[in-house]
Write a protein that holds these residues in place. Structure first.
Motif: not given
Length: 272
Positions: A99-109, A117-120, A163-167, A194-202
């Motif tokens: 789900a982690i790599p798919m969440a990256v693909l499915a996150s617009r930002n 983005y939309y196919p994911a 993956a949907k929740f992660f994204a 360094y900027a994203l993982v610490p925020d979303v990991l928990p």
């Protein structure tokens, strides 16, 4: 010619009345639509209170015949329950990793390829739209009876859901730290690490624990299609109308699910 205050007041009163009438019409139209929807749903769902009134006494008889429970097969039930927990644990872990790599693909930002983005998102919707029970049924035909089919069924459905929740969470994070790290010349992977993982990991870990807990409950019925676990013994007891054995299995499931629910809740409180 200018209107007097009395004429303006009458016009305002008429406008309010017309608005009030329109609101009432829309309200009652909505009530009629909702009532019609539930009337059709009641018919399509085959609701029959007469059948319920005749079936409840029969259910009561079955419950009475389930006592005392059968305890001679507890080792088997414990093994099957451990099988169910293992199915859920492995399936959920595999799903979270995928789900982690798919969440990256499915996150617009943060997606590196905006065209994907939309196919994911559509791919995740397909996985979420097919229940793990259906996936397990398909994999029983592909890999045979046993818990492996259950693991695959759990993994695919949970992959899409997690993956949907992660994204969604990634898209709602504050992008300020991301932009700050990018201005230093850091690459995309470094920025995310360094900027994203610490925020979303928990939140990701908490969501994974939730899905593991959910999948333990859901996988108890995968045995109905031959995917192993305690659900297989549950189905056998129902087929044989062996209610003392069935009661024991249900009691074991409730104890294990309650214990895992408490453990998962305790861990999630410390992660978020």
């Amino acid at each position: 010619m200018t209107m007097s205050k009395a004429e303006r007041a009458l016009d305002d009163l008429d406008a309010m009345r017309r608005g009030s009438t329109g609101t009432r019409v829309r309200f009652w139209a909505m009530v009629a639509i909702i009532a019609g929807f539930y009337a059709v749903s009641w018919n399509l769902a085959g609701i029959d209170l007469a059948k319920l009134s005749t079936g409840l006494p029969r259910l009561g008889h079955w419950l009475m015949s389930a006592w005392p429970p059968k305890l001679d097969e507890l080792p088997l039930f414990a093994y099957r329950t451990a099988e169910t927990v293992a199915m859920a644990a492995i399936g959920t872990t595999v799903a979270a990793i995928l789900a982690i790599p798919m969440a990256v693909l499915a996150s617009r930002n943060i997606t590196p390829w905006p065209s994907l983005y939309y196919p994911a998102r559509w791919f995740l919707n397909v996985l979420r739209g097919i229940d793990s029970f259906v996936f397990a049924l398909l994999f029983v035909a592909a890999v045979g009876l046993g818990p492996f089919a259950g693991v695959l069924g759990i993994a695919l459905h949970t992959w899409g859901s997690a993956a949907k929740f992660f994204a969604d969470h990634i898209e709602n994070v504050n992008i300020g730290p991301l932009e700050a790290v990018r201005t230093t010349g850091a690459g995309r992977i470094t920025t995310i690490a360094y900027a994203l993982v610490p925020d979303v990991l928990p939140v990701m870990l908490s969501t994974t624990l939730f899905w593991w807990e959910f999948n333990v409950r859901a996988s108890t019925v995968l045995g109905v299609v031959g995917a192993g676990g305690i659900g297989q013994e549950l189905k056998n007891s129902m087929d044989l109308l062996d209610f003392p054995r069935l009661f024991t299995i249900i009691a074991v499931i409730l104890v294990v699910v309650t214990a895992l629910d408490q453990l998962s809740g305790w861990l999630r409180k410390r992660l978020v």
